[in-house]
Scaffold this motif. Structure first.
Motif, short mmCIF file in Angstrom:
data_model
loop_
_atom_site.label_atom_id
_atom_site.label_comp_id
_atom_site.label_asym_id
_atom_site.label_seq_id
_atom_site.Cartn_x
_atom_site.Cartn_y
_atom_site.Cartn_z
N GLU A 221 0.84 -1.21 0.00
CA GLU A 221 0.00 0.00 0.00
C GLU A 221 0.87 1.26 0.00
OE1 GLU A 221 -2.32 2.09 3.58
OE2 GLU A 221 -3.13 0.12 3.07
N LYS A 222 1.87 1.29 0.86
CA LYS A 222 2.76 2.46 0.94
C LYS A 222 3.60 2.59 -0.33
CE LYS A 222 1.63 3.49 5.17
NZ LYS A 222 0.58 4.45 5.40
N ALA A 223 4.08 1.47 -0.85
CA ALA A 223 4.88 1.51 -2.08
C ALA A 223 4.03 2.02 -3.25
CB ALA A 223 5.45 0.13 -2.39
N HIS A 224 2.78 1.60 -3.30
CA HIS A 224 1.88 2.05 -4.38
C HIS A 224 1.70 3.57 -4.32
CE1 HIS A 224 -1.29 1.79 -7.34
NE2 HIS A 224 -1.98 2.63 -6.59
N ALA A 225 1.47 4.08 -3.13
CA ALA A 225 1.29 5.53 -2.97
C ALA A 225 2.56 6.29 -3.34
CB ALA A 225 0.85 5.85 -1.55
N MET A 226 3.70 5.76 -2.91
CA MET A 226 4.98 6.40 -3.23
C MET A 226 5.26 6.37 -4.72
SD MET A 226 7.36 5.04 -0.09
CE MET A 226 8.88 5.54 -0.83
N LYS A 227 4.85 5.30 -5.37
CA LYS A 227 5.06 5.17 -6.82
C LYS A 227 4.40 6.34 -7.55
CE LYS A 227 2.53 2.19 -8.96
NZ LYS A 227 1.93 0.94 -9.38
N SER A 228 3.19 6.67 -7.16
CA SER A 228 2.46 7.76 -7.80
C SER A 228 3.07 9.12 -7.50
CB SER A 228 0.99 7.75 -7.34
OG SER A 228 0.40 6.53 -7.69
N VAL A 229 3.43 9.35 -6.25
CA VAL A 229 4.03 10.63 -5.86
C VAL A 229 5.36 10.82 -6.59
CG1 VAL A 229 5.08 11.88 -3.92
CG2 VAL A 229 2.89 10.71 -3.61
N ALA A 230 6.17 9.78 -6.63
CA ALA A 230 7.47 9.87 -7.30
C ALA A 230 7.30 10.11 -8.80
CB ALA A 230 8.27 8.59 -7.06
#
Length: 135
Positions: free
Chosen positions: A76-85
């Motif tokens: 979940e956290k990696a998915h959110a970071m993927k979008s922000v990055a």
């Protein structure tokens, strides 16, 4: 840093994922933030600040979730970071987040540990780039 090969099965895509840690490479396009800075330097600075705060917070959360093998939360956290990055132009960082998401599906502990080290290293590079917009 030595490179480690990893292989895990993605239940979502039903494919075998194979890779080598340390081989994503730093890629960051500053086009978006550069154009924002031309129009409004204060907004570019705020964007850089908020992006770094968000990535840093989620990176620390992932570290905590790794300690207890909470794969759904890591994903979940990696998915959110993927979008922000991706929005910030950090495609190498975004790709590492995608690989971490896939790794969580296969619950590959060794691969996850290696990818997380790569992600931490990549974060420091993104941080250096974005700090230039906060000056």
């Amino acid at each position: 840093m030595p490179h480690t090969e990893f292989t895990f099965f993605s239940r979502q895509s039903h494919t075998l994922i194979h890779g080598v840690s340390g081989h994503v490479g730093f890629v960051m396009s500053m086009d978006f933030i550069d154009s924002l800075k031309e129009r409004d330097p204060a907004k570019a600075s705020k964007f850089a600040e908020l992006t770094l705060d968000d990535l840093r917070t989620r990176l620390l959360a992932i570290q905590d979730h790794i300690a207890v093998n909470d794969y759904p939360k890591i994903s979940e956290k990696a998915h959110a970071m993927k979008s922000v990055a991706a929005q910030a132009g950090a495609s190498g960082f975004s790709e590492l987040c995608r690989l971490i998401e896939l790794c969580c599906e296969g619950q590959g502990d060794k691969a996850l540990a290696e990818l997380f080290l790569d992600l931490q290293s990549e974060f420091h590079k993104v941080e250096q780039k974005l700090h230039k917009y906060m000056e």
